[in-house]
Write an enzyme that holds these catalytic residues in place. Structure first.
Site, PDB file in Angstrom:
ATOM      1  N   LYS A 114       9.751   9.724 -12.994  1.00  0.00           N
ATOM      2  CA  LYS A 114       9.975  10.153 -14.379  1.00  0.00           C
ATOM      3  C   LYS A 114       9.664  11.636 -14.559  1.00  0.00           C
ATOM      4  CE  LYS A 114       9.972   5.773 -16.739  1.00  0.00           C
ATOM      5  NZ  LYS A 114       9.480   4.876 -17.765  1.00  0.00           N
ATOM      6  N   LYS A 195      17.080   1.363 -10.229  1.00  0.00           N
ATOM      7  CA  LYS A 195      16.863   0.173 -11.070  1.00  0.00           C
ATOM      8  C   LYS A 195      17.524   0.370 -12.432  1.00  0.00           C
ATOM      9  CE  LYS A 195      12.842   0.934 -13.838  1.00  0.00           C
ATOM     10  NZ  LYS A 195      12.124   0.250 -14.860  1.00  0.00           N
ATOM     11  N   LYS A 198      16.705   1.989 -19.260  1.00  0.00           N
ATOM     12  CA  LYS A 198      17.267   2.510 -20.515  1.00  0.00           C
ATOM     13  C   LYS A 198      17.477   4.010 -20.418  1.00  0.00           C
ATOM     14  CE  LYS A 198      13.656  -0.131 -22.766  1.00  0.00           C
ATOM     15  NZ  LYS A 198      12.331   0.153 -22.265  1.00  0.00           N
TER      16      LYS A 198
END
Ligand code: AQP
Length: 330
Positions: A114, A195, A198
């Site tokens: 991230k 994966k 969102k």
């Protein structure tokens, strides 16, 4: 199963998707029949670690809570609430910052992923797993149903609990078990090596509340391989579609398509139509239930959930303060 209290949370960062459902939420629903206590939380304080949008977050938080009820979380059986309504979560997270090791946090792969994508890498993104440990242990939960991406964070939770117990000289926090499902890692439709997520963007996921036509279109556009050749293993994209068919309730058809794909004589268009039909049929009752839920009903459920959660959290936080020698304790 030997767990007695289940806790799990989900971030209001966007649409609830098939990865969340097959990896976690469907298991949350099933566990309501098996565990003594089930506590589920919309973790809005986690959502701000990726950026702040005060105009959007309240709506997403309510939407997600409603979607969870539509999926089958029963507010009579489970405690369903919003993290920020129970301030002990952030208080315990601060305490746990003193127990979490910087080196352990530095090894978290989700932070690496991230932070690589973020424009502003907040310290909150780094300490996110500490807040997650607080979410779980505040309820002395011993079972946490999650997708595979969370396994490493739960290892960190176990480490924090053990260090705490050792320092205070008491087995206060339990050892948590990670509860995974067969659908523990659903992959992106557009990039099946990643994966389903969102934050990757619309084309990567199927949202649970999306209209049937859009669901079918997204599945039709899923990345596969060229096909037409025999192979030992399925490619990531085809394996993902076969998995979705299985999890959407068609294990025999999934098995048959997998065999055909390995022989090299599967037309992927047929597989995609079967997956789309199965997913649309699975989502139909969920979407119907969602449409029947009013905002007022939802607000009442969340207010009640916060009250029931606080009744467990407050005495635990009192104990923690006493055990570490801060505040007035009890
Ligand atoms: N692709 C997935 N396969 C299986 N399980 C998954 N989960 C998420 N993606 C998959 C599980 O869903 C629960 C809630 O996750 P979350 O939304 O709180 O956080 P996340 O894992 O970071 O999910 P996203 O979609 O990837 O969110 P963003 O993009 O906002 O970071 C967890 O139990 C998770 O394991």
């Amino acid at each position: 199963m030997s767990v007695t209290r289940i806790f799990s949370g989900i971030q209001p960062t966007g649409d609830l998707h098939l990865g969340n459902y097959f990896g976690a939420v469907r298991n949350w629903v099933e566990l309501q029949q098996q565990a003594a206590d089930t506590i589920y939380c919309v973790v809005d304080y986690h959502a701000i670690t990726g950026g702040i949008d005060a105009d959007v977050l309240p709506g997403r938080t309510m939407q997600l809570a409603g979607d969870l009820i539509a999926c089958g979380i029963d507010p009579e059986r489970s405690i369903l609430f919003v993290q920020s309504h129970v301030p002990e979560h952030t208080e315990l997270a601060w305490v746990f910052n003193a127990f979490a090791a910087f080196g352990d946090l530095s090894r978290m792969t989700q932070f690496k992923d991230k932070s690589g994508r973020a424009k502003h890498v907040s310290a909150g993104l780094f300490t996110y797993p500490v807040l997650q440990a607080a979410d779980i242990l505040l309820y002395l939960a011993d079972g946490v149903p999650v997708g595979e991406d969370q396994s490493q964070h739960l290892e960190l939770t176990r480490g924090i609990a053990r260090r705490f117990n050792q320092v205070v000289g008491q087995e206060y926090f339990p050892d948590v078990q990670t509860l995974l499902t067969e659908g523990k890692r659903i992959m992106s439709l557009a990039d099946p090596d990643k994966k389903m997520s969102k934050s990757l963007g619309e084309k990567h996921y199927v949202g649970l509340m999306e209209p049937p036509k859009r669901v079918a279109k997204k599945i039709r556009s899923a990345v596969t391989d060229a096909g037409g050749e025999a192979r030992e293993d399925l490619s990531a994209g085809v394996a993902n579609l076969v998995g979705m068919l299985r999890f959407a309730g068609q294990p025999e058809a999934a098995q048959q398509y997998a065999e055909e794909a390995k022989r090299g004589d599967l037309l992927y268009g047929h597989l995609k139509v079967a997956v789309a039909d199965a997913v649309v049929a699975m989502l139909e009752p969920i979407q119907e239930r969602r449409a029947q839920l009013s905002d007022d009903e939802l607000s009442d459920v969340l207010a009640d959930g916060a009250q029931r959660a606080s009744a467990i959290a407050a005495p635990v936080m009192d104990d923690v303060r006493r055990l570490i020698g801060v505040g007035r304790g009890r």
